[in-house]
Design a protein around this motif. Structure first.
Motif, PDB file in Angstrom:
ATOM      1  N   ARG A 241       0.828  -1.202   0.000  1.00 18.08           N
ATOM      2  CA  ARG A 241       0.000   0.000   0.000  1.00 18.08           C
ATOM      3  C   ARG A 241       0.863   1.253   0.000  1.00 18.08           C
ATOM      4  O   ARG A 241       0.639   2.217  -0.688  1.00 18.08           O
ATOM      5  CB  ARG A 241      -0.924  -0.001   1.233  1.00 18.08           C
ATOM      6  N   LEU A 244       2.357   1.891  -3.418  1.00 18.48           N
ATOM      7  CA  LEU A 244       1.401   2.491  -4.348  1.00 18.48           C
ATOM      8  C   LEU A 244       1.148   3.960  -4.010  1.00 18.48           C
ATOM      9  O   LEU A 244       1.091   4.821  -4.893  1.00 18.48           O
ATOM     10  CB  LEU A 244       0.083   1.706  -4.312  1.00 18.48           C
ATOM     11  N   ALA A 245       1.037   4.244  -2.713  1.00 18.94           N
ATOM     12  CA  ALA A 245       0.775   5.618  -2.279  1.00 18.94           C
ATOM     13  C   ALA A 245       1.920   6.529  -2.702  1.00 18.94           C
ATOM     14  O   ALA A 245       1.714   7.623  -3.217  1.00 18.94           O
ATOM     15  CB  ALA A 245       0.596   5.659  -0.767  1.00 18.94           C
ATOM     16  N   ARG A 247       3.977   6.038  -5.154  1.00 13.04           N
ATOM     17  CA  ARG A 247       3.977   6.207  -6.602  1.00 13.04           C
ATOM     18  C   ARG A 247       2.925   7.231  -7.023  1.00 13.04           C
ATOM     19  O   ARG A 247       3.165   8.087  -7.859  1.00 13.04           O
ATOM     20  CB  ARG A 247       3.709   4.862  -7.264  1.00 13.04           C
ATOM     21  N   ALA A 248       1.736   7.143  -6.401  1.00 11.56           N
ATOM     22  CA  ALA A 248       0.642   8.049  -6.745  1.00 11.56           C
ATOM     23  C   ALA A 248       1.050   9.490  -6.476  1.00 11.56           C
ATOM     24  O   ALA A 248       0.690  10.403  -7.210  1.00 11.56           O
ATOM     25  CB  ALA A 248      -0.591   7.686  -5.922  1.00 11.56           C
ATOM     26  N   ARG A 249       1.851   9.702  -5.430  1.00 11.74           N
ATOM     27  CA  ARG A 249       2.267  11.071  -5.123  1.00 11.74           C
ATOM     28  C   ARG A 249       3.478  11.499  -5.935  1.00 11.74           C
ATOM     29  O   ARG A 249       4.046  12.567  -5.719  1.00 11.74           O
ATOM     30  CB  ARG A 249       2.613  11.190  -3.640  1.00 11.74           C
TER      31      ARG A 249
END
Lengths: 421, 365
Positions: A241, A244-245, A247-249
């Motif tokens: 998680r 992914l977080a 990467r999203a930022r």
């Protein structure tokens, strides 16, 4: 000390000369017999030390495990004890110089302790071994900070000596290093500033090297090893998680690096501290051991001290007897003698400081025989008794007063001793 | 300090790596641990392993040694200091290298002849075993072939004086060729000719190699006057002599008088140190720190004078090779016992094994 208690008042000049000849003969016999067997011995001890040291360092790579920590610390302590006692002390005495081996020679050797080889050779080999137990001359008698002999005048500062003796015990190597400086001579202005500066540079150089190795270098090596193993087991320290977080930022790479560093700090930091503690503990164990063995060499109740008047015009025979009665042995197993650098044979060592230590056990019966025939004491006893009388003296003499303890009579042979014990 | 071997030519990378790691091992060095695995890995001191010992004629033996690091090589005719442990004690002796530098297997060899009453040569000849470690010192000596072989060669050797020349012969035979070489070699008897078979074989194989063997027990000693008949063009040749002192003295005198002295190269196994006919008046040596005065008769090295007076002196090879016995002379006049040159010293460092006192000398020890 009245003349009647003088340990060799009963010997005349001719007897002392004969005694000197007998001691010289023991020395010459051993010297002529030295050879391959002795070389194998010291090479073997040196190899053993290095193997144990390697084992200790390898075990401490996993110093976060309690078992590895304990085993590694133990190995390191034993290695340091062997290196200081049976190897360093004796090589620096020149006991192995006869081999003409450039790698095992008093002029090239350095040891794993705080004092420099050169300073120690001066304060120990020269000052202590020449003026053994002469009050005011032998600086090992109380190490300038302790009242260890009732003839020394009392001072209120000595009230604290049981306490600072404990500190000295724990940090003995630093005590020895500072002792080499000869504070007394500096205070009296007898030591040229140039020499003082030279010594301070030497001590700080050794201190830097020792601290860097034990408290920075090896902890760092352990930490790096632990981290490397940790990364092998779990290359990604973040949860899915979290990845992914990040990467999203838009900070995938930065997040990964930060996470890796945090993991290094967590895993490596703990290992660094564990190895640091292991090294510190090993040094303390070595220091306490060295302090105990060395204090038992001259400070048990049995030993004599001498005034400067008593040794004026001392003959060679007189010198031998002073060494004999000024030192005390510790009885023990061969393993004990190995770990104490054969200083359990302190009497033999003081008679023949340049004889390979491995020969002391062999000549001890001859020395005892001389003691018996000349009516001289042969000071010896188990570690517990020797250590007990040493610490009792340190406690008692912290306070004013105190009388010289009764000394043992002439040695009468093993049988008598066994019966008494 | 005891005598040490040569520093091996380890690669700069390896050296730098070891130095970078040194602080982890202080006061020891990484080398001290590496040599537990293989003693030849030490970068402090060049070592070698005895590979074979082959008996030779005349009480000699060839000791073949595998050097530990890339061997620095030698020029034929040079010698090496060899450190051998005998009954626990390191002994050092200089021996001529008898191997050709071009050996394919990379071994080097020395060929000591057993000296009765000696320590090292009887050991090497009779007791040294394969696998044993030896220490290797510097390769030294200027008794070497010229860079260009422009003229013919003449070798005059006697006894074990053949050893440095053997290296030259093997090198020439392997490489540049034995084109115009005369070799006069003396031995007491036929059986005592070290390398006898190999010399005979070389003569058979090489047109340009003329061997003249002289059996002195039968034919008497070789004298330089015979050169005119045995090698009439001796003056034109680059000449190399190695053997007993008397032979070398005679040849040197002969070349100085009848030939061109610079064409004669010679190698003495024993430097002339002292002896009965010693020059000078001798003197006394005062050791300052020991506060000992030692009597130093003519021809006696300061080293020996000190030892006789009970002073523990640093010593090494005792023949002026290794520089282990050096000590500072505070003041006084000393005599070089090899050349008899007297010089005045003020705080200079000298080899005590080859210098005697001339009057009162003060040594810092």
């Amino acid at each position: 000390m009245s003349p009647t208690t003088h340990p060799f008042a009963h010997l005349n000049e001719a007897q002392l000369a004969e005694l000197a000849r007998e001691f010289d003969a023991i020395h010459d016999r051993v010297r002529a017999d030295l050879g391959e067997r002795d070389r194998r011995y010291i090479k073997g001890v040196i190899r053993l030390h290095r193997q144990i040291a390697v084992a200790g360092r390898v075990l401490l790579l996993g110093s976060r495990s309690k078992v590895a920590w304990t085993a590694g610390t133990g190995c390191l302590a034993v290695a340091k004890i062997l290196e200081n006692m049976e190897i360093g002390h004796n090589v620096l005495h020149g006991q192995w110089d006869w081999m003409n081996d450039p790698a095992i020679h008093s002029s090239t050797w350095d040891w794993d302790t705080a004092s420099t080889a050169a300073a120690w050779k001066h304060s120990h080999n020269y000052i202590h071994h020449t003026y053994t137990n002469i009050r005011g001359k032998d600086k090992d008698l109380g190490y300038e900070i302790m009242r260890i002999d009732p003839h020394q005048r009392w001072h209120p500062a000595y009230l604290a000596q049981p306490l600072y003796n404990l500190l000295l015990m724990a940090f003995f190597e630093w005590g020895v290093a500072v002792h080499d400086l000869d504070i007394e001579a500096i205070r009296a202005g007898k030591k040229p500033l140039k020499d003082v500066w030279h010594d301070i540079k030497g001590i700080s150089g050794k201190a830097r090297d020792q601290i860097l190795k034990d408290y920075v270098g090896w902890p760092l090596v352990s930490a790096l090893a632990a981290t490397a193993v940790g990364r092998l087991r779990q290359p990604e320290p973040r949860s899915r998680r979290r990845v992914l977080a990040d990467r999203a930022r838009g900070r995938g790479v930065r997040g990964a690096i930060r996470a890796q560093l945090a993991a290094v700090r967590k895993e490596g930091g703990g290992t660094f501290a564990a190895t640091f503690r292991a090294d510190f503990t090993a040094n303390i164990i070595r220091n306490v051991w060295a302090h105990s063995i060395i204090f038992c060499g001259h400070f048990p109740d049995q030993t004599y001290t001498f005034s400067q008047d008593e040794v004026r015009d001392e003959t060679r025979g007189g010198w031998y007897v002073r060494q004999l009665v000024g030192a005390a042995n510790i009885t023990g197993s061969p393993l004990f003698h190995l770990l104490s650098g054969n200083l359990g044979y302190q009497v033999e060592h003081h008679l023949f400081p340049d004889m390979p230590s491995s020969r002391y056990a062999e000549i001890a019966p001859q020395v005892r025989d001389i003691c018996r025939r000349y009516g001289l004491p042969y000071n010896t006893g188990p570690l517990s008794r020797q250590l007990g009388t040493v610490h009792r003296t340190i406690l008692r003499l912290a306070f004013p007063g105190g009388k010289p303890r009764p000394k043992p009579g002439p040695y009468r042979g093993d049988e008598v001793e066994h019966r008494a014990a | 300090m005891a005598e040490t071997g040569m520093r091996p030519p380890a690669s700069p990378l390896r050296r730098r790596a070891l130095r970078a790691l040194r602080w982890l091992f202080t006061p020891l060095r990484p080398d001290d641990y590496l040599e537990l695995i293989n003693p030849l890995w030490s970068t402090r001191e060049l070592r070698g392993r005895v590979e074979r010992v082959e008996p030779e004629r005349g009480g000699a033996a060839t000791v073949l040694i595998r050097p530990g690091y890339d061997w620095v090589g030698h020029r034929p005719g040079q010698y090496v200091r060899l450190g051998v442990v005998i009954d626990g004690v390191h002994h050092w002796r200089a021996y001529s290298l008898t191997s050709s530098p071009d050996r394919a297997d990379g071994l080097i060899s020395v060929t000591p002849k057993k000296v009765d009453g000696g320590v090292v040569s009887p050991y090497l000849v009779e007791q040294a075993r394969p696998g044993e470690l030896v220490r290797l010192g510097e390769v030294e000596g200027s008794f070497t072939l010229p860079d260009r072989l422009g003229r013919g060669l003449l070798f005059v050797t006697a006894g074990s004086g053949i050893t440095p020349v053997m290296s030259m012969l093997r090198h020439l035979a392997d490489g540049p060729g034995l084109h115009d070489v005369v070799h006069i070699h003396s031995a007491r008897d036929e059986d005592g000719v070290i390398f006898g078979d190999e010399l005979a074989a070389l003569e058979k194989q090489h047109e340009g190699f003329r061997l003249q063997l002289r059996i002195t027990g039968r034919d008497g000693r070789f004298t330089p006057a015979e050169l005119d008949t045995r090698c009439p063009d001796w003056r034109e040749r680059e000449s190399y002599a190695c053997g007993p002192g008397e032979l070398l003295d005679a040849l040197q005198a002969h070349w100085t008088e009848h030939g061109t002295a610079v064409r004669l190269h010679h190698e003495r196994f024993q430097p002339i140190v002292g002896g009965d006919g010693a020059e000078g008046a001798g003197g006394t040596v005062h050791f300052t720190h020991r506060n000992v005065d030692a009597d130093c008769p003519p021809g006696t090295p300061i080293l020996v004078a000190g030892e006789d007076a009970g002073v523990a002196m640093p010593f090494g090879c005792r023949v002026g090779v290794c520089h282990t016995c050096v000590l500072p002379i505070r003041e006084g006049r000393i005599r070089d016992l090899r050349t008899n040159v007297v010089s005045e010293m003020h705080n200079e460092i000298v080899r005590t094994c080859v210098h005697g006192a001339e009057g009162r000398v003060t040594v810092d020890l």
